[in-house]
Design a protein around this motif. Sequence first.
Motif, mmCIF file in Angstrom:
data_model
loop_
_atom_site.group_PDB
_atom_site.id
_atom_site.type_symbol
_atom_site.label_atom_id
_atom_site.label_comp_id
_atom_site.label_asym_id
_atom_site.label_seq_id
_atom_site.Cartn_x
_atom_site.Cartn_y
_atom_site.Cartn_z
ATOM 1 N N VAL A 165 85.551 -20.213 -15.377
ATOM 2 C CA VAL A 165 84.322 -20.910 -14.985
ATOM 3 C C VAL A 165 84.099 -20.641 -13.508
ATOM 4 N N LEU A 166 83.015 -19.953 -13.182
ATOM 5 C CA LEU A 166 82.731 -19.598 -11.791
ATOM 6 C C LEU A 166 82.293 -20.819 -10.991
ATOM 7 N N PHE A 167 81.488 -21.687 -11.586
ATOM 8 C CA PHE A 167 81.120 -22.954 -10.962
ATOM 9 C C PHE A 167 80.416 -23.812 -12.006
ATOM 10 N N SER A 168 80.347 -25.111 -11.732
ATOM 11 C CA SER A 168 79.587 -26.047 -12.557
ATOM 12 C C SER A 168 79.054 -27.112 -11.612
ATOM 13 N N GLN A 169 77.774 -27.009 -11.283
ATOM 14 C CA GLN A 169 77.175 -27.869 -10.270
ATOM 15 C C GLN A 169 75.744 -28.229 -10.647
ATOM 16 N N ARG A 170 75.277 -29.339 -10.074
ATOM 17 C CA ARG A 170 73.894 -29.753 -10.294
ATOM 18 C C ARG A 170 72.972 -28.898 -9.436
ATOM 19 N N ARG A 171 71.891 -28.410 -10.027
ATOM 20 C CA ARG A 171 70.926 -27.570 -9.340
ATOM 21 C C ARG A 171 69.522 -28.155 -9.523
ATOM 22 N N GLN A 172 68.670 -27.926 -8.517
ATOM 23 C CA GLN A 172 67.295 -28.407 -8.537
ATOM 24 C C GLN A 172 66.367 -27.359 -9.171
#
Length: 457
Positions: free
Chosen positions: A244-251
Amino acid sequence: MIGAHAEGFNTGSVGVAMLGTYGSTAPPLVARNALANLLAWRLDLAHVDPRSTLTWMSGGNARFAAGVPVILRAVSGHRDTGFTSCPGAALYVQLGAIAQKAALVGLPKLYAPTVRGTLGGQVRFQARLSQALPWTVSVGDSTGAVVATGTGTSEAVDWTWDASTVTPGLYAWTISAGDAVRAATGTIGAKPVVLALTSAAAVPRTITPNGDGQTDFSQISYTLSAPAIVTATLRGPDGSDLAVLFSQRRQPGKQSFRFAAAGIADGRYEIVLSATDGKQTVTSTVPVLVDRTVRLFAAAPPAFSPNGDGVADDLLLSFELTRAASVRLDISQAGKTVASVYSADLQPGPQNVTWNGAGAKDGKYAAVLTAANEVGTVVHTVLFRIDRVPPQLRALSFRGLRFRVSEAATIRMTLNGRLVVRNVRAGVFSFRSARVRSVRISARDAAGNVSPTLRYP
């Protein structure tokens, strides 16, 4: 469509032109009645009382600078917004009476509907009727079903909707007062945004993460339609998820991140992008090729002059192969191949190819290296320039040691028998010296072209 009737006040207003000159003579009664009827119709569409006033922010003109608040009547003359005598003094003094007449046409009417508040709280609906009448405020959801209603009998319409528990969405409202009154309508809220993840791409799609500064990483970009938690997963050549490269909230909007493939073996991979808002999940897949077959591709010199003078006549194209590959070298200009330089099956190791620029005109070019093997096909480019024209050097003042050169160059000047070497940009440059007895100066550009030598005395 926006008219051009009053500079700085066109948007949101309507202009009416009356043919004639009315500086000293008012228009006939029939014309004034026609104007009143026209104004009554148009202002009723917008629920504006012809007798009302308002404050308008100027868009900017010779009389009122942009942003200046100006108090106007609903029925105003051109002279109220600019330096003009329009519509003429005799007609201008009639505008109040014409507005009064317009207000009596087509009664009863509903004026100034307003809605204040937002979904999730209290929403207040207000308006004014030309006379006391039974009125109704109704609110409907996206299916047309009525979700709230307020009623009353009065000249003032005033009702508050408790929207603290409604589902977010777009709602339509109506303020009505019987069939004889033009109802006011509008919307509050917004349509739910459907989550979408679009325009996913990798630039470049093939990367060579070997630390040589050439295509060492790929920029992965995508576009979100709504806020969401985005997860990027690296999927291997066998279809298994590797990391998993990243898991973040995005707008909402365009997003991007860098994929450098650190510690990843050569091969074909996929970056799986997944976005979820808790209710729905969307995905998109971006293919990426990791191929370290080629490294250190370079062109030297970056500018050369194939004119047979023995200086920078050839271009050396060098690269290193980390594994065997079928290699092709082409020269392109503006995306079009202009020369095929080399083609061969090569073993690992350093490689050098020389090109003499035969048949090529001066200009900017790209050397394009294509290498193919069992891993895939990689393409590398390096820019260079062909320049056979020597720099133009001109003396502005020998005594002041001021000169002008047409392009960036290395200046060699012998001043009073002493050699001075300096790199300068295109344009005017100068040297300092307390006394100038003799000068010999020339300019050499990056391609090795040398200007004629200037001498003093």
